[in-house]
Scaffold this motif. Sequence first.
Motif, PDB file in Angstrom:
ATOM      1  N   LYS A 133       3.400  28.463  53.948  1.00  0.00           N
ATOM      2  CA  LYS A 133       2.599  27.296  54.337  1.00  0.00           C
ATOM      3  C   LYS A 133       2.685  26.184  53.291  1.00  0.00           C
ATOM      4  N   ASP A 134       2.900  26.579  52.051  1.00  0.00           N
ATOM      5  CA  ASP A 134       2.916  25.569  50.981  1.00  0.00           C
ATOM      6  C   ASP A 134       4.142  24.656  51.059  1.00  0.00           C
ATOM      7  N   CYS A 135       5.238  25.203  51.563  1.00  0.00           N
ATOM      8  CA  CYS A 135       6.449  24.381  51.609  1.00  0.00           C
ATOM      9  C   CYS A 135       6.953  24.209  53.039  1.00  0.00           C
ATOM     10  N   LYS A 148       9.597  22.685  46.597  1.00  0.00           N
ATOM     11  CA  LYS A 148       8.257  22.384  46.091  1.00  0.00           C
ATOM     12  C   LYS A 148       7.630  21.268  46.930  1.00  0.00           C
ATOM     13  N   ASP A 149       6.411  21.514  47.412  1.00  0.00           N
ATOM     14  CA  ASP A 149       5.674  20.592  48.282  1.00  0.00           C
ATOM     15  C   ASP A 149       6.447  20.238  49.558  1.00  0.00           C
ATOM     16  N   GLY A 150       7.434  21.028  49.873  1.00  0.00           N
ATOM     17  CA  GLY A 150       8.211  20.767  51.088  1.00  0.00           C
ATOM     18  C   GLY A 150       9.147  19.583  50.961  1.00  0.00           C
ATOM     19  N   LYS A 151       9.369  19.117  49.725  1.00  0.00           N
ATOM     20  CA  LYS A 151      10.222  17.930  49.537  1.00  0.00           C
ATOM     21  C   LYS A 151      11.684  18.346  49.428  1.00  0.00           C
ATOM     22  N   LEU A 152      12.446  17.862  50.368  1.00  0.00           N
ATOM     23  CA  LEU A 152      13.863  18.190  50.390  1.00  0.00           C
ATOM     24  C   LEU A 152      14.684  16.926  50.189  1.00  0.00           C
ATOM     25  N   SER A 212      12.064  24.625  43.341  1.00  0.00           N
ATOM     26  CA  SER A 212      11.687  25.596  44.374  1.00  0.00           C
ATOM     27  C   SER A 212      10.176  25.685  44.526  1.00  0.00           C
ATOM     28  N   CYS A 213       9.769  26.045  45.722  1.00  0.00           N
ATOM     29  CA  CYS A 213       8.348  26.288  45.992  1.00  0.00           C
ATOM     30  C   CYS A 213       7.917  27.529  45.199  1.00  0.00           C
ATOM     31  N   LYS A 214       6.802  27.392  44.493  1.00  0.00           N
ATOM     32  CA  LYS A 214       6.378  28.502  43.634  1.00  0.00           C
ATOM     33  C   LYS A 214       5.813  29.671  44.458  1.00  0.00           C
ATOM     34  N   SER A 215       5.148  29.352  45.545  1.00  0.00           N
ATOM     35  CA  SER A 215       4.489  30.394  46.343  1.00  0.00           C
ATOM     36  C   SER A 215       5.498  31.396  46.904  1.00  0.00           C
ATOM     37  N   CYS A 216       6.647  30.887  47.354  1.00  0.00           N
ATOM     38  CA  CYS A 216       7.608  31.782  48.023  1.00  0.00           C
ATOM     39  C   CYS A 216       8.888  31.924  47.215  1.00  0.00           C
ATOM     40  N   GLN A 224      12.126  30.905  48.912  1.00  0.00           N
ATOM     41  CA  GLN A 224      12.670  31.618  50.080  1.00  0.00           C
ATOM     42  C   GLN A 224      12.224  30.999  51.401  1.00  0.00           C
ATOM     43  N   GLY A 225      11.082  30.361  51.383  1.00  0.00           N
ATOM     44  CA  GLY A 225      10.577  29.728  52.616  1.00  0.00           C
ATOM     45  C   GLY A 225       9.670  30.638  53.427  1.00  0.00           C
TER      46      GLY A 225
END
Length: 374
Positions: free
Chosen positions: A148-150, A156-160, A198-202, A205-206
């Motif tokens: 959900k975070d990405c 990170k923050d879903g920013k691609l 990278s998103c820290k939560s996952c 991996q997404g």
Amino acid sequence: MVLEYYDILEISVTDDKEVIKKAYRKMALKYHPDRNPNDKEAEEMFKKVNEAYEVLSDDNKREIYKKYGKEGLQNGGYSGFSGADFSDLFGDLGSIFGSAFGGGFSQRTRKQTATFSEDLEFMLNLNFKEAVFGCKKKVSVEYKSYCKDCNATGAKDGKLQECVHCKGRGQIFVQQGFMAIGQTCPHCRGSGQSSTESCKSCKGQGFEILQDDFEIDIPEGVDNGNILRVSGRGNLVGKDKKRGTLYVQLAVEEDDHFIRDGDNIFVEVPVFFTSIALGVNIKVPTLRGEVELKLPQGTKDQEQFIFKNEGVRNVRSGRKGAFVAVIKTIYPKKLSERQQELLKQLHESFGGESEPHKGIFENICDKIKHWITK
Ligand SMILES: [Zn+2]
Ligand SMILES: [Zn+2]
């Protein structure tokens, strides 16, 4: 029911895979955005062509589509066309159009979805009895749920941003002689986008892995290799999605006594040779109790006695298979003196001679002698 996928590719329902592939290439080229810049209609058709090919090139999906149309695919856990990998088809076309082709193709057809499928597979072990009679089975299944975070991007923050390796095309081209072979970009896995952080939560991996404990109803009569479909227990790929389908593949253990062949059950019944000679009534244990078997005199070793409707209930038709008792003659390993005496008496009672079949045997000997001396 209108099967428009066939019309889109301009083929008939009976055409084989080669024809479908050829038709797809032709249509994809015709409507390709690079050849039809700023043409909304062509873009729409190009999407439809891809959708049609994704279904018709897959035996399973094609079968469902033929029977139930588009709706069948949506109900069957194939909702959404999540972008199959067409790079194998466009590998050689890439060489005609150069890299611009691959770029245009992958950018325009790509969808921003998770990089994992909503279908999930799971192997479930059953013992013989559980499969034959059905059961309720507690399972613990691990599934993927989008981060959900990405928002499943892994960034990170879903920013691609545009993948620097493929310049956002999602494909890279490898030169092999005169050919440029298109491959899915390994850095962005074909999405054309990557993250600097990278998103820290996952951990980029997404998705996260969640555990799901529930009970599966195993119907009576399932067999090794059967696959059960459990909807709503697969992966969760995104915010507005429902969980996909869980495919449970069954592995059924064999039994020590009963041998299963489809809906029929075989069992070996050991019977002592004197009982066979005399002809007796025996009780044979079946799946659901026992049956009485009247062995006629003269029963042969390996002779089969069939009991209809005593086998496994077919999981689809509900009809029961047969139960087959296979006779196995048991001989004594050792005889006491008294038993030998009794057997000798019995033996003599059949012919009075010590060798009741002597006549036949001598005939054979004479014949062989005749062959040798000839
Ligand atoms: Zn890339
Ligand atoms: Zn994440």
